[in-house]
Design an enzyme around this catalytic site. Structure first.
Site, PDB file in Angstrom:
ATOM      1  N   THR A 206      26.080 -72.440  94.011  1.00  0.00           N
ATOM      2  CA  THR A 206      27.047 -72.555  92.733  1.00  0.00           C
ATOM      3  C   THR A 206      26.176 -71.512  91.878  1.00  0.00           C
ATOM      4  O   THR A 206      25.790 -71.771  90.384  1.00  0.00           O
ATOM      5  CB  THR A 206      26.879 -74.192  92.463  1.00  0.00           C
ATOM      6  N   GLY A 208      25.138 -68.857  89.311  1.00  0.00           N
ATOM      7  CA  GLY A 208      25.608 -67.551  88.476  1.00  0.00           C
ATOM      8  C   GLY A 208      26.609 -68.903  87.841  1.00  0.00           C
ATOM      9  O   GLY A 208      27.622 -68.401  87.189  1.00  0.00           O
ATOM     10  N   THR A 209      26.540 -69.864  87.774  1.00  0.00           N
ATOM     11  CA  THR A 209      28.071 -70.777  87.558  1.00  0.00           C
ATOM     12  C   THR A 209      27.877 -71.015  85.212  1.00  0.00           C
ATOM     13  O   THR A 209      28.429 -70.322  85.108  1.00  0.00           O
ATOM     14  CB  THR A 209      27.549 -72.442  87.718  1.00  0.00           C
ATOM     15  N   GLY A 210      26.793 -70.270  85.276  1.00  0.00           N
ATOM     16  CA  GLY A 210      27.138 -70.648  83.514  1.00  0.00           C
ATOM     17  C   GLY A 210      27.180 -69.321  82.807  1.00  0.00           C
ATOM     18  O   GLY A 210      27.404 -68.925  82.154  1.00  0.00           O
ATOM     19  N   CYS A 211      25.991 -68.493  84.098  1.00  0.00           N
ATOM     20  CA  CYS A 211      27.271 -67.156  83.478  1.00  0.00           C
ATOM     21  C   CYS A 211      27.870 -66.609  83.539  1.00  0.00           C
ATOM     22  O   CYS A 211      28.683 -66.165  82.380  1.00  0.00           O
ATOM     23  CB  CYS A 211      26.537 -65.627  84.287  1.00  0.00           C
TER      24      CYS A 211
END
Length: 268
Positions: A206, A208-211
């Protein structure tokens, strides 16, 4: 030919390609927009963590921003890793002078728990950056870092949202992905409220989820959607990207920004 909607990311570079500028540009392309970038910091980063980072001078960040905005123009801006108080304050000033929605992802730590923001910059995030945000997208760790509020259940999301809204963003999306059960996020401007649910996928990859989510919101805003519609569409996109996340290296792999293309190819 008419140019696609233009979106600018102001963030750090991820040498492993899973988060940061690289994830932002992949997301913007996948959602039919033209991505542009202002690099704020360079990281040495892979699936195992962040081995180091080096922030760029304020003058370099300001020059990149002005170069893009003054000539090409933007229809939405997304911010990510800003590293220091000086960069936070510079970017906040630039956002305030830009007539485009701004999605602020107040990045504090990486997926692996590595710090990406100086402790001395927190007050600048609260007082300068968040007031410039159309949508702020903190996760629960970032909520705790900014407000001191610890959320351990869905019932606490509204309290967290109120605390972040007090700093001045028009909307806040509290990301509840660290809670148990479904992936539940709360979007509110203090009067309207939307609870966004998605199934939790059993996939550790997971990174890079926030970006990716913040960039997806910015892309949808650039295409003319309102905030609730943009966030809903972005949530759908990132949920699919998480489901298709893949192993890369020896640690946590990235979400798949091209999942829709691969799915279409398999189905076709």
């Amino acid at each position: 030919m008419t140019a696609p909607p233009r979106v600018l990311t102001v963030a750090g570079s991820d040498s492993g390609g899973g988060a940061g500028i690289q994830a932002d540009l992949k997301t913007m392309l996948a959602l039919g927009t033209h991505g542009m970038s202002v690099v704020t910091a360079v990281t040495a980063q892979n699936s195992l963590g962040v081995q180091g980072f080096w922030e760029l001078p304020v003058e370099a960040v300001r020059a990149q921003y002005r170069s893009v905005v003054d000539d090409i123009g933007v229809q939405a801006v997304k911010t990510g890793m800003l590293a220091s108080a000086a960069l936070v304050e510079t970017v906040a000033e630039l956002l305030a002078g830009t007539d485009a929605p701004a999605v602020v992802d107040p990045v504090g730590v990486s997926k692996h728990g590595d710090s990406l923001l100086a402790a001395s910059a927190l007050d600048s995030v609260r007082t300068k950056l968040l007031p410039a945000a159309t949508v702020a997208t903190p996760n629960l760790d970032e909520v705790a870092q900014l407000t001191g509020i610890e959320v351990d259940s869905e019932d606490g999301l509204r309290r967290a949202a109120d605390a972040v809204l007090a700093y001045g963003p028009k909307w806040v999306l509290i990301k509840g992905g660290h809670l148990r059960g479904d992936a539940v996020d709360l979007l509110t401007d203090g009067s309207e409220e939307y609870v966004l649910r998605a199934p939790r996928h059993d996939n550790r990859h997971t990174h890079g989820t926030g970006c990716t989510l913040a960039s997806a919101i910015a892309a949808q805003l650039a295409k003319g959607q309102g905030v609730p519609e943009a966030v809903t569409a972005a949530k759908e996109y990132v949920t699919g990207a998480i489901a298709e996340g893949f192993a890369l290296g020896g640690g946590i792999g990235p979400v798949d920004h091209a999942w829709r293309f691969r799915t279409d190819r398999r189905d076709g």
